[in-house]
Design a protein around this motif. Sequence first.
Motif: not given
Length: 541
Positions: A534-536, A266
Amino acid sequence: MTRRTLLSGPSVGADLPQRLQALGRAVELADGRLDPDVIGYARHVLGKATDRLKFGTHHSVVALLGATGSGKSSMANAIIGSDLATTGVRRPTTSSTLACTWGDTDSGRLLDWLGIKNRHVVPATGDGLDGLVLLDVPDHDSVKVEHRLEMERIAEHADLLLFVTDPEKYGDAALHRYLRLLGEHGAVTAIVLNKADMLTNEELHACRTDLARLILADGVGDATILTASATTGLGVPELTELLADLVAQHELALTRLDADSRVAASDLAAEAGPPLATDVPDKIADHLAEELVGASSLDSVAEAVALGYRRDAAAVTGWPLTRWAGRLRPHPLKRLHLGRGSTGPTTTAAASPASTARVNAAVRNAADAATSELPEPWPTLVRDAALPHTAELQDAVDATIAASVRERSKDDPGWWKAIGALQGVVFVAMLVGVVWLVALAVAGFFALGDIPVPEIGPIPVPTALALGGALLGWLIAVIARRLARVGGARRAHKVNKEAAKSMVGVARTHVLDPIKAELATRQQLTDALADAGAQWPKGLR
């Protein structure tokens, strides 16, 4: 009394290797492009995961963390069932980490990796804690820097973070400073509200509610909250049962590593920007090609092509008595190393500073157009990928122009040979007439008598041949020059048109291909980050 979310999600064991592999790909792609510190943390996570997984998942490392006087060591003794961990009565703070292990499986190599020397094996009691490694860690608010550094080191490597606090300290800034770093670690984070025996039920409920509010503000609202009393044993059996359940699942290490990898992914995602699909429109190549033509020597070369055509045509179709004079002048194309049979680079004048600036500006504009929707550092990276090729670009432009000229100049038009042959016939006729007239003059000079001379009307044939041949040869040369002027203009136009058309390929190969390669790298990076979990950040998705 608990509010449990520990390991409440799906198992991560099967997906973790793929996530770590994807994170490794992302690190390779991000190297040299994104923030070195962010990349360094991702590498650290990968290294830690590799090391931790070497020891398997039989052992679960649980770190007891807390402030001075929160009852952390007392809670450790309550879980162990004996006064093994030294409490604050005899020692103000924990000065070094103590490891207590349950079960017969050797945990020595794991503890060596953790750097823990103080170790104790808890005798088997049938409480289901086989495989538990409980760490009593120095206080996170210690006045001694080395204590805080030890606490942070252990917290970085533990599988489960069990913060022990009390009704007086649960709001301390030091505690929440660490909790704010654990936004993605709720599945492996728990807070034990110790000294619950000192509160009424109403006060305990209010205290837990306020603690839940605070950890929600910290970003770890999904962390587990437990209430207990190390002094009276309230809630300790439930805590022990919870630990036994977690240890039995053998998922704590995997879940912690998964959370770490998600955080690293992230962080990289925030640097890389949103996973947007990007393309380079054809109009960018067309516009760039126009700029390359405008900044090149194509116009002057085309002019030389026209002049060279006329010169070569005159050498073949001109009047034989004067055509040799044209060969004394330098050939316009040979001066540029573009004459028939030439190979290799041209000798056109070096690009002027204005032309070079125009090409560089065109390349930058192409890069900016291709990255108009992307955040930094991608516009800069794409420009940097394209601009170093400008020297090669100039060579390719010259080579393209040269190829067009040489292709168009390798064969003579058919009418040249036809007119050249006609000029030869006319010239021979003129010579015959001249020789005939000279012979008649010699005969008259030596009084050899009258020699009959055929006539064409009133004009003697020798005179007609001599004068007519000269006049006709001149007239043919004039017509040929006019035709050569038209032909030269047409050849120059074709060279210009073909070179300009080929310039689109030059623009693609030397500018757009590097741009596309960098954009493709970005796409591969965001794909790898998505695979790594991943987290945007909001607004970048």
